[in-house]
Design a protein around this motif. Sequence first.
Motif, mmCIF file in Angstrom:
data_model
loop_
_atom_site.group_PDB
_atom_site.id
_atom_site.type_symbol
_atom_site.label_atom_id
_atom_site.label_comp_id
_atom_site.label_asym_id
_atom_site.label_seq_id
_atom_site.Cartn_x
_atom_site.Cartn_y
_atom_site.Cartn_z
ATOM 1 N N UNK A 170 42.740 22.008 46.978
ATOM 2 C CA UNK A 170 43.308 23.291 47.129
ATOM 3 C C UNK A 170 41.912 24.294 46.593
ATOM 4 N N UNK A 171 41.929 25.570 47.475
ATOM 5 C CA UNK A 171 41.229 26.472 46.994
ATOM 6 C C UNK A 171 41.717 27.730 46.947
ATOM 7 N N UNK A 172 41.332 28.614 46.206
ATOM 8 C CA UNK A 172 42.022 30.095 45.661
ATOM 9 C C UNK A 172 41.359 31.013 46.908
ATOM 10 N N UNK A 173 41.971 32.151 47.159
ATOM 11 C CA UNK A 173 41.727 33.045 48.100
ATOM 12 C C UNK A 173 41.556 34.285 47.129
ATOM 13 N N UNK A 174 40.251 34.363 46.304
ATOM 14 C CA UNK A 174 40.365 35.256 45.081
ATOM 15 C C UNK A 174 39.900 36.912 45.419
ATOM 16 N N UNK A 175 39.632 37.372 46.696
ATOM 17 C CA UNK A 175 39.027 38.485 46.731
ATOM 18 C C UNK A 175 39.927 39.308 47.373
ATOM 19 N N UNK A 176 41.214 39.056 47.574
ATOM 20 C CA UNK A 176 42.122 40.089 48.265
ATOM 21 C C UNK A 176 43.343 40.357 47.450
ATOM 22 N N UNK A 177 43.783 41.560 47.492
ATOM 23 C CA UNK A 177 45.110 42.041 46.912
ATOM 24 C C UNK A 177 45.835 42.905 47.736
ATOM 25 N N UNK A 178 47.102 42.301 48.018
ATOM 26 C CA UNK A 178 47.947 42.674 48.978
ATOM 27 C C UNK A 178 49.097 43.649 48.355
ATOM 28 N N UNK A 179 49.502 43.301 47.059
ATOM 29 C CA UNK A 179 50.720 43.955 46.613
ATOM 30 C C UNK A 179 49.948 44.709 45.153
ATOM 31 N N UNK A 180 51.056 45.620 44.780
ATOM 32 C CA UNK A 180 50.451 46.598 43.778
ATOM 33 C C UNK A 180 50.461 45.750 42.379
#
Length: 130
Positions: free
Chosen positions: A77-87
């Motif tokens: 498993x790897x995280x997708x760290x550099x994005x933010x979609x929600x408040x």
Amino acid sequence: MSLFSGTIQTLEQSLDYASMKNKTISNNIANIDTPNYKAKDVAFKNVLQTASTSFEAKRTHPKHIAFSQTNLSTFYEVARPNTTYNHNGNNVDVDMEMTELAKNQIYYQALVDRISGKFGSLETVIRGGK
């Protein structure tokens, strides 16, 4: 002699991958409202080495590593760290997750059908072609 030239083992590893991907997608969907949760994905550790399993390298020195000595089926498993979609700092996109889940279910079903066909062929041979 290997039964089906290692096809069953490859299909089994692919089923393991699809199962882990399904679990990861389900966890992402379950954590859609968790603050600061970062979506995860499943990745292969050695994609290039997996593609090169059929190559036989010429070893010019006894200390050279043979291809057959490496573990080729590792995924994690790897995280997708550099994005933010929600408040709330969460980056789970439910539409993307549902699309990935549908694609993974189709992939999993294709693998199950293929392995079932292999065992059906074996059954036919055991029964003498009947």
